[in-house]
Design a protein around this motif. Structure first.
Motif, PDB file in Angstrom:
ATOM      1  N   ALA A  47      10.056   1.979  23.087  1.00 42.13           N
ATOM      2  CA  ALA A  47       9.862   1.698  21.669  1.00 42.13           C
ATOM      3  C   ALA A  47       8.622   2.457  21.206  1.00 42.13           C
ATOM      4  N   PHE A  48       8.677   2.948  19.992  1.00 40.77           N
ATOM      5  CA  PHE A  48       7.581   3.711  19.410  1.00 40.77           C
ATOM      6  C   PHE A  48       6.976   2.941  18.237  1.00 40.77           C
ATOM      7  N   THR A  49       5.670   3.140  18.008  1.00 42.05           N
ATOM      8  CA  THR A  49       5.041   2.642  16.791  1.00 42.05           C
ATOM      9  C   THR A  49       4.378   3.808  16.075  1.00 42.05           C
ATOM     10  N   ARG A  50       4.170   3.612  14.798  1.00 37.15           N
ATOM     11  CA  ARG A  50       3.384   4.558  14.009  1.00 37.15           C
ATOM     12  C   ARG A  50       2.554   3.759  13.013  1.00 37.15           C
ATOM     13  N   PHE A  51       1.365   4.264  12.773  1.00 30.85           N
ATOM     14  CA  PHE A  51       0.491   3.640  11.784  1.00 30.85           C
ATOM     15  C   PHE A  51       0.760   4.290  10.437  1.00 30.85           C
ATOM     16  N   ILE A  52       1.127   3.484   9.470  1.00 31.78           N
ATOM     17  CA  ILE A  52       1.271   3.922   8.082  1.00 31.78           C
ATOM     18  C   ILE A  52       0.452   2.943   7.242  1.00 31.78           C
ATOM     19  N   ALA A  53      -0.478   3.470   6.470  1.00 30.61           N
ATOM     20  CA  ALA A  53      -1.375   2.621   5.678  1.00 30.61           C
ATOM     21  C   ALA A  53      -0.590   1.712   4.744  1.00 30.61           C
ATOM     22  N   SER A  54      -1.029   0.477   4.666  1.00 34.81           N
ATOM     23  CA  SER A  54      -0.417  -0.507   3.778  1.00 34.81           C
ATOM     24  C   SER A  54      -0.646  -0.113   2.318  1.00 34.81           C
ATOM     25  N   TRP A  67      -9.412  -3.411   5.340  1.00 33.12           N
ATOM     26  CA  TRP A  67      -8.394  -2.350   5.322  1.00 33.12           C
ATOM     27  C   TRP A  67      -8.409  -1.609   3.980  1.00 33.12           C
ATOM     28  N   GLN A  68      -8.891  -2.241   2.911  1.00 29.78           N
ATOM     29  CA  GLN A  68      -9.010  -1.533   1.631  1.00 29.78           C
ATOM     30  C   GLN A  68      -9.998  -0.378   1.773  1.00 29.78           C
ATOM     31  N   ASN A  90      -8.555   2.351   4.204  1.00 26.73           N
ATOM     32  CA  ASN A  90      -7.529   3.181   3.573  1.00 26.73           C
ATOM     33  C   ASN A  90      -8.113   4.108   2.513  1.00 26.73           C
ATOM     34  N   ALA A  91      -9.118   3.644   1.782  1.00 28.10           N
ATOM     35  CA  ALA A  91      -9.762   4.497   0.779  1.00 28.10           C
ATOM     36  C   ALA A  91     -10.488   5.658   1.456  1.00 28.10           C
ATOM     37  N   GLU A  92     -11.193   5.369   2.545  1.00 24.71           N
ATOM     38  CA  GLU A  92     -11.935   6.405   3.265  1.00 24.71           C
ATOM     39  C   GLU A  92     -11.005   7.427   3.920  1.00 24.71           C
ATOM     40  N   ASN A  93      -9.815   7.002   4.288  1.00 22.20           N
ATOM     41  CA  ASN A  93      -8.880   7.875   5.001  1.00 22.20           C
ATOM     42  C   ASN A  93      -7.661   8.251   4.162  1.00 22.20           C
ATOM     43  N   ALA A  94      -7.837   8.298   2.859  1.00 21.68           N
ATOM     44  CA  ALA A  94      -6.726   8.595   1.946  1.00 21.68           C
ATOM     45  C   ALA A  94      -6.103   9.961   2.226  1.00 21.68           C
ATOM     46  N   ASP A  95      -6.914  10.934   2.647  1.00 24.91           N
ATOM     47  CA  ASP A  95      -6.374  12.261   2.943  1.00 24.91           C
ATOM     48  C   ASP A  95      -5.400  12.226   4.116  1.00 24.91           C
ATOM     49  N   VAL A  96      -5.722  11.452   5.141  1.00 24.24           N
ATOM     50  CA  VAL A  96      -4.827  11.310   6.289  1.00 24.24           C
ATOM     51  C   VAL A  96      -3.606  10.490   5.893  1.00 24.24           C
ATOM     52  N   PHE A 152       8.805   1.546  15.145  1.00 18.72           N
ATOM     53  CA  PHE A 152       8.306   0.425  14.360  1.00 18.72           C
ATOM     54  C   PHE A 152       7.059   0.861  13.607  1.00 18.72           C
ATOM     55  N   THR A 153       7.004   0.524  12.330  1.00 17.98           N
ATOM     56  CA  THR A 153       5.850   0.865  11.506  1.00 17.98           C
ATOM     57  C   THR A 153       4.898  -0.321  11.457  1.00 17.98           C
ATOM     58  N   LYS A 154       3.604  -0.008  11.487  1.00 15.49           N
ATOM     59  CA  LYS A 154       2.571  -1.033  11.413  1.00 15.49           C
ATOM     60  C   LYS A 154       1.453  -0.528  10.517  1.00 15.49           C
ATOM     61  N   SER A 155       0.615  -1.443  10.032  1.00 15.04           N
ATOM     62  CA  SER A 155      -0.500  -1.033   9.185  1.00 15.04           C
ATOM     63  C   SER A 155      -1.804  -1.712   9.622  1.00 15.04           C
ATOM     64  N   THR A 156      -1.835  -2.135  10.875  1.00 19.14           N
ATOM     65  CA  THR A 156      -3.041  -2.705  11.494  1.00 19.14           C
ATOM     66  C   THR A 156      -3.181  -2.095  12.884  1.00 19.14           C
ATOM     67  N   TYR A 157      -4.244  -2.437  13.575  1.00 15.84           N
ATOM     68  CA  TYR A 157      -4.427  -1.908  14.921  1.00 15.84           C
ATOM     69  C   TYR A 157      -3.363  -2.419  15.889  1.00 15.84           C
ATOM     70  N   SER A 158      -3.150  -3.696  15.946  1.00 19.29           N
ATOM     71  CA  SER A 158      -2.185  -4.244  16.895  1.00 19.29           C
ATOM     72  C   SER A 158      -0.758  -3.914  16.501  1.00 19.29           C
TER      73      SER A 158
END
Length: 190
Positions: free
Chosen positions: A49-56, A63-64, A67-73, A96-102
């Motif tokens: 199984a794969f995960t990927r981080f996609i900002a919420s 996380w606000q 996400n603001a600091e890393n908007a370019d990524v 599976f998509t996630k938007s946190t570390y875990s």
């Protein structure tokens, strides 16, 4: 998805382009980790199984700021795509998509991990997403195998620090091993 007989699930955490050499969040051994992950997948010793981080789109609290600091990524299609050595496997195994570390904040993935006899850990970033996922797996009662050469963090010292922390949880909750050792492991030792 069931390829294996031993009940292992290889969890490939966030192996996205942004962690490759010369990218903004480059990790020190991402290319080696990708090669070792391919070896494990090709062995057909475990499910994958794969995960990927996609900002919420609606981040909470810290996380606000993140996400603001890393908007370019967060806004880059290329940086969020999967490592080219692993991308072909996405056609055969779930992502599976996630938007946190875990990774286990994704409920479907958590359910899948609970069914596994062991979760084999690989991916990036060792000191963030990998470590947070391991702790949550342990809290869920899932035995975890940490493949030390199939993960990559910000640097060697961070990877060694994580191994040091995990050694205090071994062997009761976590097994620390290498790709070669995992692939040579006999079924009766699992």
């Amino acid at each position: 998805m069931k390829n294996n007989k031993n009940g292992d699930l290889l969890l490939v955490i966030d192996m996205q382009n942004v962690y490759r050499p010369n990218e903004k969040w480059a990790c020190w051994q991402t290319e080696q980790a990708a090669q070792n992950i391919v070896k494990i997948i090709e062995s057909k010793k475990c499910d994958v199984a794969f995960t990927r981080f996609i900002a919420s789109k609606k981040p909470r609290g810290v996380w606000q700021n993140y996400n603001a600091e890393n908007a370019d990524v967060n806004g880059s299609k290329f940086l969020n795509e999967y490592h080219p050595a692993l991308a072909p496997y996405l056609a055969h195994f779930p992502l599976f998509t996630k938007s946190t570390y875990s990774s286990l904040k994704n409920r479907r993935l958590k359910k899948l991990c609970r069914k596994a006899k062991r979760v084999i850990i690989s991916g990036v970033v060792t000191e963030c997403c990998v470590l947070a996922t391991i702790f949550e797996l342990i809290d869920e009662g899932v035995y975890t195998v940490f493949i030390s050469d199939a993960v990559s963090g910000a640097g060697e010292s961070q990877d060694l620090a994580v191994q040091n922390v995990l050694s205090g949880l071994s062997p009761l909750h976590v097994k620390i091993t290498t790709t070669k050792e995992y692939l040579e492991e006999k079924a009766e030792n699992i």
